[in-house]
Design an enzyme around this catalytic site. Structure first.
Site, PDB file in Angstrom:
ATOM      1  N   CYS A 130      16.240  24.764  46.786  1.00  0.00           N
ATOM      2  CA  CYS A 130      16.593  23.803  45.750  1.00  0.00           C
ATOM      3  C   CYS A 130      16.673  24.533  44.416  1.00  0.00           C
ATOM      4  O   CYS A 130      15.678  24.671  43.706  1.00  0.00           O
ATOM      5  CB  CYS A 130      15.560  22.698  45.705  1.00  0.00           C
ATOM      6  SG  CYS A 130      15.952  21.452  44.486  1.00  0.00           S
ATOM      7  N   THR A 382      10.116  -3.681  45.685  1.00  0.00           N
ATOM      8  CA  THR A 382      11.231  -4.471  46.184  1.00  0.00           C
ATOM      9  C   THR A 382      11.716  -5.400  45.087  1.00  0.00           C
ATOM     10  O   THR A 382      10.964  -5.796  44.215  1.00  0.00           O
ATOM     11  CB  THR A 382      10.840  -5.292  47.430  1.00  0.00           C
ATOM     12  OG1 THR A 382      11.990  -5.979  47.877  1.00  0.00           O
ATOM     13  CG2 THR A 382       9.756  -6.299  47.128  1.00  0.00           C
ATOM     14  N   THR A 385      16.312  -8.062  47.074  1.00  0.00           N
ATOM     15  CA  THR A 385      17.763  -8.164  47.166  1.00  0.00           C
ATOM     16  C   THR A 385      18.262  -7.171  48.199  1.00  0.00           C
ATOM     17  O   THR A 385      17.606  -6.171  48.485  1.00  0.00           O
ATOM     18  CB  THR A 385      18.440  -7.811  45.826  1.00  0.00           C
ATOM     19  OG1 THR A 385      18.010  -6.494  45.459  1.00  0.00           O
ATOM     20  CG2 THR A 385      18.083  -8.795  44.746  1.00  0.00           C
ATOM     21  N   THR A 394      12.526  -7.707  52.269  1.00  0.00           N
ATOM     22  CA  THR A 394      12.953  -6.412  52.795  1.00  0.00           C
ATOM     23  C   THR A 394      11.799  -5.615  53.401  1.00  0.00           C
ATOM     24  O   THR A 394      11.974  -4.461  53.768  1.00  0.00           O
ATOM     25  CB  THR A 394      13.581  -5.562  51.680  1.00  0.00           C
ATOM     26  OG1 THR A 394      12.618  -5.424  50.642  1.00  0.00           O
ATOM     27  CG2 THR A 394      14.819  -6.208  51.135  1.00  0.00           C
TER      28      THR A 394
END
Lengths: 488, 789
Positions: A130, A382, A385, A394
């Site tokens: 990275c 969360t 949606t 969810t």
């Protein structure tokens, strides 16, 4: 001034970006008139992420006062606002927790000296090639007075850090192979030995940067302007737009969205929701036998191995980064494929909440608390949606993602039916997860775009956060268990 | 009464006996439970589910409940409980979320009775109702608690903890309908079993998960909770709001907590991680465990008292795959190994001392001093609770605050101001400085000055001021009475002086109190002798005993004598405890220099004023006046180095200046410069500019003296034409007038000039001060309201 010809509405839409660029443009024109011979760097990337259009990211910080204040704090603390933070700005709650933890790990009281911390960060990020994180921390490392010689490679670093290389390698790719012998070898190396507290600090740093590397690749974070690969000195060619214009427009990304794909996938979200509903309801109807449950886990585990990580064009790590770690060929290896039998790690026997936390907090006070908050934040985050749908629970989906990642590391929850994963996560998503967690450097923009097409970018970043934290916790669990075993 | 009879019947039927013993299990245990008559114990874990009988000498495996070819996850137990009414009935909580009951009365090999799979997540805890046979309660990771009636196939009621995972559920021992549940978010809820819709009450007990809770077996209102925050808390639930009445801080997160039977204040705990021991605490003494069992090699996962009315047997299961029976008599008692007293110095010299109250209170008769002002220290007392056998539950903590003056470095400032460094003959300087030091209660410094005088003075004129200096030397010894005596005999001691010295002695007393009050518990009678012993020790001779007698005879004020007894003791202790460095120094000097020792003795022996002349004449040969002054130089050098190292650079520099050429060559320039710089720096910190300047002036180091030469120019403007004065004289070359004329007397000011920053008129400091007493306006008549600060 080239900007005069830019369409008016564009200027309005991207007020933020344009003014920013405008300054540079006038500035550089002035300079070119005077011909001072100073080379002005220009940003290469289009905003903080290659995957997400810049305007979406910047809009967030304009709208949300909370994000704005977090950004301000981060800027005040670090003197910069890196692209990672900008992308995480989609989720200010999490970002706050993340920055607090990172700041504590890198700047505050701790057993390791500052330059060690950054060097360990470099080691960990380099494991996944990275370059973004490596460059960032090379700068920091030099700033806190690190010896530039160390940057030539691990061989030049002190013996003590060299020994950490092995742990870094195993932790990044096959954490389940970690044994108490590895720990013992670090702790009992006479004058180069680590203390327990230092080791915990190092382990937390390593896992933090492994998973952050996953996030970086997963979201296609572009290099900072001051780092290598983040800028160019080539003057903007006259035949094209000014570089600034390209940055503003983000035009290309949008054009690539083929309308066909959208139509094809339009039912995706609904299908997913339907499945979740079904699972919720028929849960109690057919109770799978215990044996079946066990085999489901095994199946998922083996299957996760077989998910091809990418179109395997072997990308050779650039030499610049690979010098920070040894044995570049060592990567994530699937345990079942190679015939190694790895006993399943049962969370009920060693969990973060009960065991990991206590150990970390004992040896490196306060960090346990911060990590705990961060994990919980990521796990429980969360907005109820899904794409355009509101008021959706969810939790099931989030749990499936979390457990799927742990499953890839051989960590099993006794009380989870791994059949659910198959129902909820489709293949392209699995490929993305697998790539991102196990060999993040192979993540491509196509992968990012091919899963969950209808979801918003912020939701994809949310997924990335889940992946990152789940991975970190998995690595930590293995490392901490090894340490616990060493201690008893 | 009723309880007692029950105990006897319970114990009578099968008298429990045994010893500390253990057996190996095949796998790590997660939980254990014991049957009602205390003869059998069940051990459950991920890979083990067995029943052992407890025999006199050993555990005997009685039954393996883990049957079947491929045991399912239902056997992977997180918790197990044996019914306390029905001895064939067991319940387990499985990690996959199942609640299973087992009937030992079944004829088949598989004893599994009922299987409830209603929980979605791991079940952390099961609990039978203490008196109801068919009622079982479970708490799970999914945040629900369920109550099962074992006669039915499913749960009768579900209690929702709202969101967080349930870690423990416990039926109240006394209230039929009540149960407590502890949660991962730190809350504890109380429920009525008949009302599944809402909890009765909720409070936050810990930060982080509450792993366990336990109702007190006898006291209906008490609930003990243990959490990841390493604390065990005891709550009184009888009041409206749950009140924390005890809190025990352990060293690791608390996994289980169990009240000890028949002991109201005792409870046993074991930890989740890192620490493998089992502790039994007396909740009233939260800082040290009452007893410890240290047998396990890995974390203890289950603890249970073998019989609910017998406090002497504890069973425990552990991750190290062993099952132990601990006898209480074999437990380690950490109290025995603990330090009974604690002593600690604070940052600013405060001293804290804690000891058993019995120790402190033995000299309690000393405490109530009249007025209380003599007792500067503050005492905090925790009252003991003498009801239980866990003795010495309380100790007294005394905090002695240091006399603020000793911190404040007043002595430094005063010394700097009062010392004379030049302008008089050497001997007088020494005497003066010795006296200054003496008055500031710095006997060692004072003695040093006197010795310096003797060493470097011409021996011929020693005799004339003999008496005087001998006495002043005497005064340096830590004897208040001899100090006074000196004052009287030298004829300068006035009443006021005496008063002051008394006051000072009191201060000293205060400062030194710590040593006094606890290090020695002697009573008043032997204080006197101890005091004099101390003196003897310090002075290396026994002459002063006579002196003491002599003094008390001569002294007309008996009350004063008593006043001084305490200081004497204080001094003695000071030289033992606080002023330690002085002893080595003396030794060092003694070793280095034998003439000096003899000199010292001679000095001391002439304590009594009548004999002093003769004694000095005896001592004179010993003193060897023919020794050249340079003979002492190495010692003096050492002495100066010693002072400098002690941080008293003031002394080093002062001596350096006073001795001048006598010693200068002995010490290398760099060191001298270093001392000077340090001292000057110190002086400037204390804003002693004049002294600092004097020192700079008197120093012979070139590096130091040049400090005075730098930035000595003062730029001024002419008071007439307001333009900068360029030349050096008093006349401005622009307006050709005398600048800096005093507005009051109209003469040119040479020396201290003060001027108003508003109108730039000014003049002689004295004149202006006088002027301003009568008028607020400028003396020059410009009408300005001048302000001089």
């Amino acid at each position: 001034m080239r900007h005069a010809v830019a369409p008016a509405e564009n200027v309005e839409n991207n007020y933020f970006a344009v003014t920013d660029q405008l300054k540079i443009c006038t500035h550089c024109e002035r300079l070119s008139k005077k011909d001072l011979g100073v080379r002005i760097p220009r940003p290469l990337g289009n905003g903080p992420s290659r995957f997400i259009p810049e305007k979406e990211i910047l809009q967030i910080s304009k709208v949300d006062a909370r994000t704005q204040s977090i950004f301000e704090d981060a800027f005040a603390a670090l003197g910069r606002l890196d692209n990672i933070s900008l992308v995480m700005g989609f989720h200010p709650q999490y970002l706050g927790s993340f920055l607090r933890t990172q700041h504590y790990l890198l700047q505050m009281d701790g057993p390791l000296s500052l330059h060690y911390r950054h060097y360990i960060g470099i080691m960990a990020a380099a494991r996944h090639q990275c370059s973004y994180l490596v460059n960032l921390h090379v700068n920091d490392f030099l700033q806190v007075g690190g010896d530039p010689k160390w940057l030539n490679g691990l061989d030049e670093a002190p013996q003590k850090l060299q020994q950490l290389g092995e742990l870094n390698k195993i932790l990044a790719h096959r954490p389940w192979l970690l044994t108490k012998e590895h720990i013992e070898c670090l702790l009992k190396a006479e004058e180069h030995s680590w203390s327990l507290a230092e080791l915990i600090h190092a382990v937390v740093l390593l896992t933090h940067y492994h998973s952050l590397a996953s996030f970086t690749f997963g979201c296609g974070i572009t290099p900072e302007i001051h780092c290598d690969g983040g800028h160019t000195f080539r003057p903007p060619s006259l035949s094209q737009y000014c570089v600034c214009d390209i940055a503003n427009g983000n035009g290309h990304a949008n054009h690539h969205d083929d309308p066909l794909g959208n139509q094809e996938m339009c039912g995706e979200v609904e299908v997913l929701m339907e499945r979740m509903k079904q699972l919720q309801e028929c849960r109690d109807d057919e109770e799978a036998s215990q044996e079946e449950m066990a085999t489901r886990f095994e199946r998922e585990k083996t299957e996760s191995m077989l998910v091809a990580t990418a179109e395997d064009e072997e990308c050779v790590p650039s030499r610049d980064i690979s010098r920070h770690f040894e044995d570049p060929s060592y990567g994530y290896k699937d345990f079942s494929r190679r015939g190694e039998h790895v006993p399943t790690f049962r969370v009920q026997d060693y969990s973060w909440e009960d065991h990991g936390f206590s150990l970390v907090n004992r040896l490196y006070p306060d960090v346990g608390q911060m990590l705990d908050e961060k994990f919980q934040m990521a796990y429980n985050l969360t907005y109820n949606t899904m794409a355009t749908h509101k008021d959706v629970d969810t939790s099931m989906l989030r749990r499936a993602i979390w457990n799927y990642i742990h499953c890839m590391f051989g960590i099993r929850y006794d009380d989870y039916d791994y059949g659910e994963i198959n129902q909820l996560l489709d293949r392209s998503f699995k490929i993305y997860i697998k790539t991102m967690v196990c060999s993040p450097e192979k993540t491509t923009k196509r992968m990012y775009e091919s899963f969950w097409r209808q979801f918003q970018h912020s939701e994809k970043v949310h997924v990335n956060l889940l992946l990152m934290e789940a991975r970190m916790q998995a690595e930590l669990l293995y490392a901490l268990r090894a340490i616990t075993r060493y201690m008893t | 009464m009723e309880k007692m009879s029950r105990v006897t019947t319970a114990l009578g039927s099968s008298a429990i006996s045994g010893r500390t013993m253990f057996c190996h299990l095949d796998a790590p245990a997660n939980a254990i439970s014991v049957c009602r008559d205390a003869t059998q114990v069940v051990v459950a874990g991920r890979n083990i589910f067995k029943i052992y009988t407890l025999e006199e000498e050993q555990f005997v495996e009685k039954l393996n409940l883990r049957v079947g070819r491929k045991p399912s996850l239902n056997f992977s137990c997180a918790d197990v409980m044996w019914h306390q009414m029905e001895e064939n009935l067991l319940a387990t909580a499985a990690t996959n979320g199942a609640v299973v009951t087992w009937n030992l009365g079944k004829p088949s090999r598989n004893k599994q009775d009922q299987l409830f799979t209603e929980h979605k997540r791991t079940v952390n805890k099961v609990c039978f109702h203490p008196t109801e046979v068919y009622m079982l309660l479970s708490g799970s990771q999914d945040g629900f608690m369920k109550c099962f009636d074992l006669r039915k196939k499913e749960s009768v009621s579900t209690f929702s903890g709202q969101s967080e995972s349930v870690r423990d559920v416990q039926f109240s021992m006394k209230d039929y309908f009540t149960f407590a549940a502890s949660f991962e978010n730190g809350n504890v809820q109380l429920w009525d079993i008949r009302r599944p819709d809402r909890y009765e009450r909720m409070f936050t007990a810990h930060t982080g998960p509450v792993f366990c809770c336990d109702w007190h077996p006898d006291d209906r209102g008490w609930l003990a909770t243990g959490g990841r925050d390493k604390m065990v808390k005891v709550w009184d639930m009888t009041t409206n709001r749950a009140k924390e009445i005890y809190c025990v801080q352990t060293i690791a997160s608390v996994a289980r907590v169990k009240w000890r039977p028949e002991r109201k204040f005792h409870l046993a705990t074991c930890s989740m991680m890192v620490d493998h021991n089992i502790y039994v605490w007396d909740v009233r003494r939260p800082f040290i465990p009452f007893a410890t069992f240290e047998e396990h090699k890995d974390v203890t996962t289950g603890i249970v008292w073998r019989h609910q009315h017998d406090p002497h047997f504890l069973l425990s299961g552990s991750k190290d795959s062993t099952l132990y029976q601990h006898m209480f008599k074999d437990a380690t008692r950490p109290v025995d190994k603990a330090n009974p007293e604690g002593l600690c110095f604070g940052l600013f010299g405060d001293l804290a001392f804690a000891a058993k109250e019995s120790l402190i209170s033995s000299d309690a008769n000393r405490k109530p001093y009249p007025g209380g002002d003599r007792r500067y220290p503050i005492f905090f007392f925790k009252k003991p609770d003498p009801t239980e056998q866990f003795a010495h539950v309380s100790s007294a903590l005394s905090v002695f605050e240091t006399d603020l003056d000793s911190n404040r470095m007043d002595w430094f400032v005063k010394t700097a101001q009062l010392y004379l460094l030049c302008g008089k003959p050497f001997a007088e300087l020494c005497d003066h400085n010795a006296k200054v030091a003496q008055e500031l209660k710095r006997p060692q410094v004072s003695t040093t000055w006197t010795m310096l005088r003797i060493m470097f003075s011409d021996p011929a004129n020693l005799t004339t001021p003999g008496l005087n200096h001998n006495l002043s030397k005497l005064g340096t010894l830590p004897l208040m009475n001899s100090f006074n005596m000196k004052e009287m005999s030298s004829g300068m001691g006035t009443e006021s002086r005496l008063e002051r010295s008394k006051g000072e002695s009191r201060q000293d007393n205060i400062h030194l109190e710590p040593g006094n009050s606890h290090a020695s518990n002697n009573n008043e009678e032997n204080e006197e002798t101890e005091g004099s012993e101390g003196q003897a020790e310090y002075m290396f001779c026994d002459a002063e005993l006579d002196d003491d007698d002599l003094y008390s005879m001569e002294n007309d004020n008996q009350a004063e004598e008593q006043e001084y007894t305490l200081p004497q003791e204080a001094f003695q202790l000071r030289h033992e405890i606080i002023d330690n460095p002085s002893a080595p120094e003396h030794l060092q000097q003694d070793k280095a220099d034998s003439p000096h020792v003899s000199g010292n003795e001679a000095e001391v022996t002439c304590l009594t004023p009548i004999e002093s002349f003769s004694l000095i004449s005896i001592s004179q040969p010993l003193f060897s006046p023919h020794l050249p002054a340079s003979f002492f130089c190495p010692i003096v050098r050492e002495m100066l180095t010693y002072y400098a190292e002690q941080g008293d650079v003031q002394m080093a520099v002062s001596v350096l200046i006073v001795l001048g050429d006598r010693i200068r060559k002995e010490i290398d320039d760099l060191t001298q410069e270093h001392w000077y710089m340090s001292y000057i720096d110190l002086l400037q910190r204390f804003e002693l500019w004049n002294v600092s300047n004097e020192v700079i002036k008197l120093s012979t180091c070139s590096a130091i003296t040049c400090l005075n030469q730098a930035s000595t120019t003062l730029h001024i403007n002419c008071s007439n034409c307001k333009r900068p004065m360029s030349n050096k004289g008093w006349i401005c070359d622009r307006c050709h007038q005398c600048a800096s004329v005093c507005a009051v007397c109209h003469h040119v000011v040479k020396g201290l000039f003060v001027w108003c920053q508003g109108c730039s008129h000014g003049g002689h400091l004295e004149h202006i001060m006088n002027w301003l007493k009568s008028s607020a306006h400028c003396p020059a008549g410009c009408g300005h309201l001048c302000e001089y600060t």
